[in-house]
Design a protein around this motif. Structure first.
Motif, PDB file in Angstrom:
ATOM      1  N   GLU A   1      -7.297   6.097  -8.758  1.00 10.95           N
ATOM      2  CA  GLU A   1      -7.331   5.716  -7.337  1.00 10.95           C
ATOM      3  C   GLU A   1      -5.982   5.158  -6.876  1.00 10.95           C
ATOM      4  OE1 GLU A   1      -9.938   5.972  -5.248  1.00 10.95           O
ATOM      5  OE2 GLU A   1     -11.414   6.610  -6.727  1.00 10.95           O
ATOM      6  N   PRO A   2      -4.959   5.969  -6.846  1.00  5.36           N
ATOM      7  CA  PRO A   2      -3.616   5.450  -6.564  1.00  5.36           C
ATOM      8  C   PRO A   2      -3.426   4.844  -5.187  1.00  5.36           C
ATOM      9  CG  PRO A   2      -3.596   7.842  -6.655  1.00  5.36           C
ATOM     10  CD  PRO A   2      -4.945   7.420  -7.100  1.00  5.36           C
ATOM     11  N   THR A   3      -4.313   5.154  -4.227  1.00  8.86           N
ATOM     12  CA  THR A   3      -4.081   4.559  -2.911  1.00  8.86           C
ATOM     13  C   THR A   3      -5.306   3.805  -2.407  1.00  8.86           C
ATOM     14  OG1 THR A   3      -4.774   6.575  -1.792  1.00  8.86           O
ATOM     15  CG2 THR A   3      -2.419   6.306  -2.245  1.00  8.86           C
ATOM     16  N   ARG A   4      -6.010   3.202  -3.300  1.00  7.46           N
ATOM     17  CA  ARG A   4      -7.208   2.465  -2.896  1.00  7.46           C
ATOM     18  C   ARG A   4      -6.815   1.292  -2.014  1.00  7.46           C
ATOM     19  NH1 ARG A   4     -11.826  -0.273  -6.602  1.00  7.46           N
ATOM     20  NH2 ARG A   4     -10.566  -2.127  -6.433  1.00  7.46           N
ATOM     21  N   GLY A   5      -7.468   1.173  -0.886  1.00  9.35           N
ATOM     22  CA  GLY A   5      -7.197   0.028  -0.020  1.00  9.35           C
ATOM     23  C   GLY A   5      -5.812   0.046   0.603  1.00  9.35           C
ATOM     24  N   VAL A   6      -5.204   1.207   0.708  1.00  8.27           N
ATOM     25  CA  VAL A   6      -3.869   1.303   1.289  1.00  8.27           C
ATOM     26  C   VAL A   6      -3.957   2.097   2.590  1.00  8.27           C
ATOM     27  CG1 VAL A   6      -1.539   2.190   0.925  1.00  8.27           C
ATOM     28  CG2 VAL A   6      -2.815   1.253  -0.986  1.00  8.27           C
ATOM     29  N   ASP A   7      -3.197   1.676   3.583  1.00  5.59           N
ATOM     30  CA  ASP A   7      -3.294   2.371   4.870  1.00  5.59           C
ATOM     31  C   ASP A   7      -2.541   3.704   4.854  1.00  5.59           C
ATOM     32  OD1 ASP A   7      -0.848   0.261   6.566  1.00  5.59           O
ATOM     33  OD2 ASP A   7      -0.649   1.780   5.006  1.00  5.59           O
ATOM     34  N   VAL A   8      -2.661   4.403   5.929  1.00  6.65           N
ATOM     35  CA  VAL A   8      -2.154   5.775   5.973  1.00  6.65           C
ATOM     36  C   VAL A   8      -0.667   5.879   5.648  1.00  6.65           C
ATOM     37  CG1 VAL A   8      -1.879   7.787   7.449  1.00  6.65           C
ATOM     38  CG2 VAL A   8      -3.902   6.360   7.660  1.00  6.65           C
ATOM     39  N   GLY A   9       0.097   4.965   6.233  1.00  8.22           N
ATOM     40  CA  GLY A   9       1.544   5.016   5.995  1.00  8.22           C
ATOM     41  C   GLY A   9       1.868   4.784   4.524  1.00  8.22           C
ATOM     42  N   GLY A  10       1.242   3.783   3.982  1.00 10.92           N
ATOM     43  CA  GLY A  10       1.467   3.468   2.589  1.00 10.92           C
ATOM     44  C   GLY A  10       1.043   4.607   1.682  1.00 10.92           C
ATOM     45  N   ARG A  11      -0.044   5.217   2.073  1.00 11.36           N
ATOM     46  CA  ARG A  11      -0.547   6.315   1.260  1.00 11.36           C
ATOM     47  C   ARG A  11       0.478   7.443   1.194  1.00 11.36           C
ATOM     48  NH1 ARG A  11      -6.378   8.913   1.853  1.00 11.36           N
ATOM     49  NH2 ARG A  11      -6.803   6.739   1.399  1.00 11.36           N
ATOM     50  N   ALA A  12       1.053   7.759   2.330  1.00  9.06           N
ATOM     51  CA  ALA A  12       2.056   8.835   2.335  1.00  9.06           C
ATOM     52  C   ALA A  12       3.212   8.484   1.419  1.00  9.06           C
ATOM     53  CB  ALA A  12       2.545   9.078   3.768  1.00  9.06           C
TER      54      ALA A  12
END
Lengths: 333, 319, 501
Positions: free
Chosen positions: C419-430
């Motif tokens: 789950e590398p982007t758990r709880g991270v917003d869209v920008g952070g995910r990118a």
């Protein structure tokens, strides 16, 4: 997400361990006359129960805190404190002395339990501080020396043999153990106690009044340490601020653990603890018969404690499993 | 999206409480110093430092255990006593041999406990209680219940007890070993990993930290330092038996806790423990000068421990 | 016929949500991750207070302050995290913490009552005195339900109850649920398992982006429309195929996994992971994706099977051995298992490489600081934050720190990201996705797991869907389509025997 990891299961045989150990000790006792010239008499049995009377309740007290998932390090000084208060206030009436000791113990228990529950603190450092505070008070009360109890007939009465092997002191202890066993098994508090030790979060969510129970646990623990201390002081007609050569804490911890109390909390009962205390008492009697010097007892108790802790260490089997390196053919990932 | 933040209010409250506590301590110390006769003298300062040294050496070693998240060891008093006895006994083979033997023994005793705790997950408090019992038994057995005294023809050990430049040798040792351990904890990989282990054991496992080695190291160092203190104690008393156990165990733990090290691990430092040891020695000294008894000293120590534990853990919880 | 109705305003995860549940019905709530399901559940149970809106239950307007409150009104929740005490017996757990359980409680009446409830739930074979730790997960779940029934729960919320259950256990839960609603109680069934939704439920509501997009009687809708409701516009966006997903890999097999099995969660998974290729494990909560990665990371000692790294078989039964073999696992629970929250970001970033940053055991501080700065910049974390405790960082930054520590480590053959982007917003995910692609470009094999479809489609070169611990399909990104993947993640194909035991 990953499932809840399955808790490491204790082997079913562990339930019987305390009784097995007691059986071994009794067999050893029976074998003594075979090995030496000594015949085991009722006086020895009396001694065993006297030992039980002196320290058994402390093991119960400590055991209860461990079952609840905590640990009360202050039991050894509560023991001395109980003795000191009883002797000092029991000059005119031993009953008054006992009452005072118990009252003081309740106060200490409330404070310790209140701090631990209220601030969600780890019980070890708090009870360590409690140990020092109570010890300090004991010293102060006795003006830094032992205090004699004039009413020595009380001690004689307490230790008078009943049915040859018991005494008032040992019967009181046994009686309290019976009550504790019943409470733990049949009353709601008993089950709640094991719940907060087994899985505190789950217990809280389910609605158990964790904080109140914790305070109660530490009160019971203080009482369980102070009462036998008070009775012993009457028996010896002295209250001393130091324990000469005998560590109540080691004895109680060993008795509780071989009695089936699990360090991870939630498991254990009064009957098992009684068996643990009896085992150690029988052991000490055997050593006394064999005229073993004191240190052997220390060695064996300390050694037993270490062995028991290792045997029930949570990662023991896992370590053995992962320490082995398998050949490529039977690769495990 | 949900932000992971900390509640600013409780943090400030706990910090304020701690600041208030430090202020109270400072105030008490100053007041005590001002009003206690005989306190502000050179000889008294020396006495404080000397008293702090024996406990302090043990306490700073213990701190590594505390920082690693293994709570504390209840075997250190016995370790010190046994070390003193072994030291005095081994003097027959020379001073260097005696010191070496004692230190190695201390290290081994600690490493064994550390292994059991680190590799098998045994409860550290119980293991050390058991080890203490074992050590007491062994000590009496091997010494046949008698105190150990140094061999008659040897006086080399006296160097360890004699004053150097006015200060007893133990004080110098305390300072040196404290600085040494502080550097180790702050600047080495081992030290860094201990802090991480104490901070979050589960994460340490996932990050592949060498947990068993670290635990063996922590308990080994604590025991090693305690053995060192035992050597100095033996040299100073010229006599060693189990009576030496005294209150070293609890005093060392109190020093570590009072200094402000979190009992759960990961936060704190060697320096804090040293400060805690000196502070406790100061308060004890003041009480002694004012005529307070052993009991009062123990009581005060206990109260300080409880208060600091409450405050420290309040602060930690609000992070 | 009583009605429950809830309508909420802007709790930030849920907007203007209105839902009504009838007495005696099983009402399914479906939606992809982030749709607002868990917020809905938390609000109903008293864990979260809605900013606006009203909960009306059995004619009464409720203002719930805490879970106890909800329970006293008859609203109860059963989710993955059971609140049973394993050491206690079944009977003890059923009556644990109950408000009107008498002091001396082992009364025949209570035992009979508990027995009746257990029988009703199909647990005839379970003795009241058995310790809960001896029961299977499915049985435990039913015991938890038993407790709620004893407290007379009128509305039961089952949140992903079947994720870890075997087929027969699922059947039992369903039977019990049907009995319950026959008595007039209501059940809200939150689930991704569309098969089960169709089998069990009377009505279904689909949530998306915090809003209710549809409510239908179950016989009025089919699986395809349900999925379409859940996906919404995602299909369109993904059709644009934002990134070039060529056969980026050199084709060299870095890691070969053969027959990976974990009793109870993973059944014989075999995969080949190539250098430079990002493999995405798509699966819902409890499907086993996390367990697979953890096994690779050395955290599952009971795992069996063979793993080869660069052609050589490796032993992965401890995290240290995994790291030595070149497999770096990044945990999904960053707060509990990933980060050292009280330590600085710098310390967190450098935790995995301290040996390289020290000589003879002494840390080379300047090098440590430089490395931390490099990693922080690579990971997109502002260098000024290096000295702050990890706890003070935002969720996105925390995740970047966690990932950052696994980057650029010599000798890494495989990065396993849970789950590398758990709880991270869209920008952070990118940003994080770019990080991962960078790592892959440098030749490392990457495998990650995610419960979010758009993440899988965005990041993976190869999509592997997992359901119930088994691989359902392995599809290169170019050929993957959102509905097919979602269908595979949420449906069991043919007759699989449920979770492997």
């Amino acid at each position: 997400m990953s499932r809840p990891e399955t808790r490491r299961r204790r082997p079913g045989g562990a339930e019987l361990a305390p009784y097995a150990i007691l059986a071994i000790m009794i067999v050893a006792l029976v074998l003594v006359p075979v090995v030496t010239q000594y015949t085991v008499r009722t006086a020895n049995i009396y001694d065993i129960f006297q030992n039980f009377a002196s320290y058994g309740l402390v093991a119960l007290a400590l055991g209860i805190t461990i079952i609840a998932g905590e640990f009360d390090l202050s039991v050894s000084s509560m023991y001395l404190f109980g003795g000191m208060v009883a002797v000092l206030s029991g000059a005119s009436s031993p009953v008054l002395g006992i009452a005072a000791a118990l009252g003081a113990a309740i106060a200490v228990g409330v404070v310790q339990g209140g701090l631990i529950a209220g601030f969600r603190l780890n019980s070890m450092p708090v009870t360590l501080g409690g140990y020092l505070v109570v010890l300090g008070i004991t010293y102060i009360l006795g003006h830094n020396k032992s205090v004699l109890y004039d009413n020595y007939t009380v001690g004689l009465r307490l230790d008078e043999p009943i049915l040859q092997i018991f005494s008032i002191r040992s019967l009181v202890s046994l009686g309290i153990f019976v009550v504790a066993a019943l409470v733990l098994r049949y009353l709601r508090v008993g089950r709640d106690l094991r719940a907060i030790g087994g899985d505190r979060r789950a217990a809280r969510v389910a609605g158990v009044r964790v904080d109140r129970l914790l305070i109660g646990v530490f009160v019971v623990s203080a009482l369980g340490a102070a009462l036998p201390g008070a009775l012993l002081s009457y028996s010896l007609a002295t209250a001393s601020p130091t324990n000469i050569g005998f560590d109540v804490l080691t004895f109680s911890a060993t008795a509780a653990l071989i009695g089936g109390v699990s360090l991870s909390g939630g498991k254990g009962g009064a009957v098992g603890i009684a068996a643990g205390v009896l085992s150690l008492s029988v052991l000490q009697e055997i050593l006394a018969i064999l005229r073993s010097p004191d240190y052997v007892s220390s060695l064996i108790t300390g050694g037993l404690l270490v062995v028991v802790t290792i045997v029930w260490a949570p990662n023991l089997s896992e370590w053995f499993r992962t320490a082995r390196v398998l050949r490529p053919a039977e690769e495990r990932t | 999206m949900a932000r992971v933040g900390i509640e600013p209010r409780p943090l400030r409250l706990a910090d304020a409480a701690l600041a208030a506590w430090i202020a109270i301590l400072a105030g008490v110390t100053v007041y005590g110093a001002a009003t206690t006769t005989g306190f502000l003298t050179v000889s008294n300062m020396k006495a404080i430092l000397t008293a702090a040294s024996f406990v302090g050496i043990i306490a700073v070693g213990l701190t590594v255990i505390v920082l690693s998240g293994n709570l504390f060891s209840l075997a250190l008093g016995q370790t010190a006593a046994i070390s003193a006895m072994v030291f005095l006994y081994s003097l027959r083979w020379g001073l260097a041999a005696a010191i070496l033997l004692t230190l190695v023994l201390g290290l081994a005793i600690g490493a064994a406990q550390g292994f059991v705790v680190g590799a098998w997950g045994a409860n550290p408090i119980i293991v050390t209680i058991g080890a203490a019992g074992l050590m007491e038994g062994m000590a009496v057995w091997l010494s046949h219940g008698q105190s150990i005294v140094p061999p008659v023809d040897q006086t080399s050990w006296e160097h360890l007890a004699n004053p150097v430049l006015g200060l007893p040798a133990p004080v110098y040792v305390f300072i040196v070993v404290t600085v040494l351990l502080a550097v180790v904890m702050a600047r080495t990989r081992f030290g860094r990993q201990i802090y991480l282990l104490g901070e979050n054991r589960v994460a340490a496992r996932a990050a592949a930290l060498p947990i068993t080695l670290l635990t063996v190291g922590a308990f080994g160092i604590a025991s090693l330092y305690t053995a060192g203190s035992g050597v100095l104690i033996g040299a100073t008393s010229a006599n060693a038996s189990l009576l030496l156990v005294g209150s070293y165990t609890y005093d060392a733990i109190a020093a570590a806790l009072v200094g402000g090290n979190a009992v759960t691990g990961g936060r704190g430092s060697i320096a804090r423990t040293a400060a805690g040891a000196i502070f406790i020695a100061t308060i004890s000294d003041m009480l002694l000068l004012r005529g307070y008894s052993t009991g009062a000293q123990i009581l005060v120590r206990g109260i300080i421990v409880v208060v600091v534990v409450v405050l420290t853990n309040l602060r930690e919880r609000s992070r | 016929m009583e009605e429950l109705s809830k309508s909420f305003g802007p709790v930030h995860a849920v907007r203007g949500l209105s839902l009504d549940v009838r007495a005696g019905e099983v009402h399914a709530v479906c939606g992809h991750n982030g749709a607002g399901k868990s917020t809905l559940v938390k609000t109903l149970v008293g864990l979260v207070r809605p900013d606006e809106g009203v909960i009306r239950f059995e004619g009464q307007e409720l203002s719930l302050r805490n879970p106890q409150d909800a329970q006293s009104h008859g609203i109860a929740l059963v989710n993955q995290e059971l609140s049973l005490v394993p050491e206690l017996s079944v009977e003890d757990n059923i009556y644990l913490g109950g408000l009107d359980v008498p002091l001396v409680y082992r009364r025949r009446r209570l035992s009979e009552n508990a027995r009746a409830v257990l029988d009703q739930l199909g647990l005839r074979h379970v003795q009241l005195g058995t310790a809960v730790e001896a029961l299977s997960i499915g049985e435990r779940q039913l015991v938890e339900i038993a407790r709620l029934l004893v407290r007379d729960a009128r509305l039961l919320i089952l949140d992903e109850p079947t994720a870890t259950l075997s087929k027969p256990e699922i059947e039992r839960v369903f039977r019990a649920t049907r009995d319950l609603v026959a008595q007039g109680r209501s059940v809200i069934f939150v689930s991704h398992r569309l098969d089960e939704v169709f089998e069990l439920c009377d009505r279904v509501t689909v949530l998306r982006d915090g809003r209710r997009v549809a409510t239908h009687e179950i016989h009025e809708i089919d699986r395809r429309s349900l999925i379409e409701h859940m996906l919404g516009e995602m299909e369109g966006a993904k059709a644009m195929g934002a990134h070039e997903h060529t056969d980026a890999g050199s084709g060299e097999a870095v890691v070969r996994i053969e027959g990976l099995t974990v009793p109870g969660s993973v059944a014989s998974v075999s995969l080949t992971l190539e250098s430079g290729v990002i493999t995405g494990l798509a699966g819902q909560v409890g499907s086993g994706t996390s367990t697979i990665l953890r096994a690779l990371g050395g955290l599952v000692p009971t795992a069996t099977g063979t793993v080869e790294v660069h052609g050589k078989p490796v032993l992965l039964n401890t995290p240290r051995r995994a790291v030595a073999a070149g497999v770096l696992y990044v945990p999904n629970d960053r707060q509990r298992e990933g980060l050292f929250l009280g330590q600085t970001a710098e310390r967190n970033l450098t935790v995995s490489r301290l040996r390289r940053l020290s000589r003879l055991g002494v840390l080379l501080r300047r090098r440590v600081r430089r490395t931390a700065r490099e990693l922080a910049t690579m990971a997109g974390v502002s260098v000024e934050r290096l000295g702050s405790p990890a706890a003070s960082l935002s969720g996105g930054n925390q995740q970047k720190v966690l990932l950052g520590r696994a980057l650029q480590l010599e000798g890494t053959a495989l990065l396993a990201l849970d789950e590398p982007t758990r709880g991270v917003d869209v920008g952070g995910r990118a940003e994080i996705h770019n990080l991962v692609r960078e790592a892959a470009r440098k030749g490392t094999a990457v495998i990650f797991s995610s419960t979010e479809l758009d993440e899988v489609l965005d990041l993976a070169d190869v999509v592997v869907t997992i359901f119930h611990g088994r691989i359902v399909s392995v599809v290169p990104r170019a050929e993957a389509s959102a509905p097919a993947i979602l269908a595979d993640m949420t449906t069991s194909h043919a007759s699989d025997g449920g979770v492997p035991s």
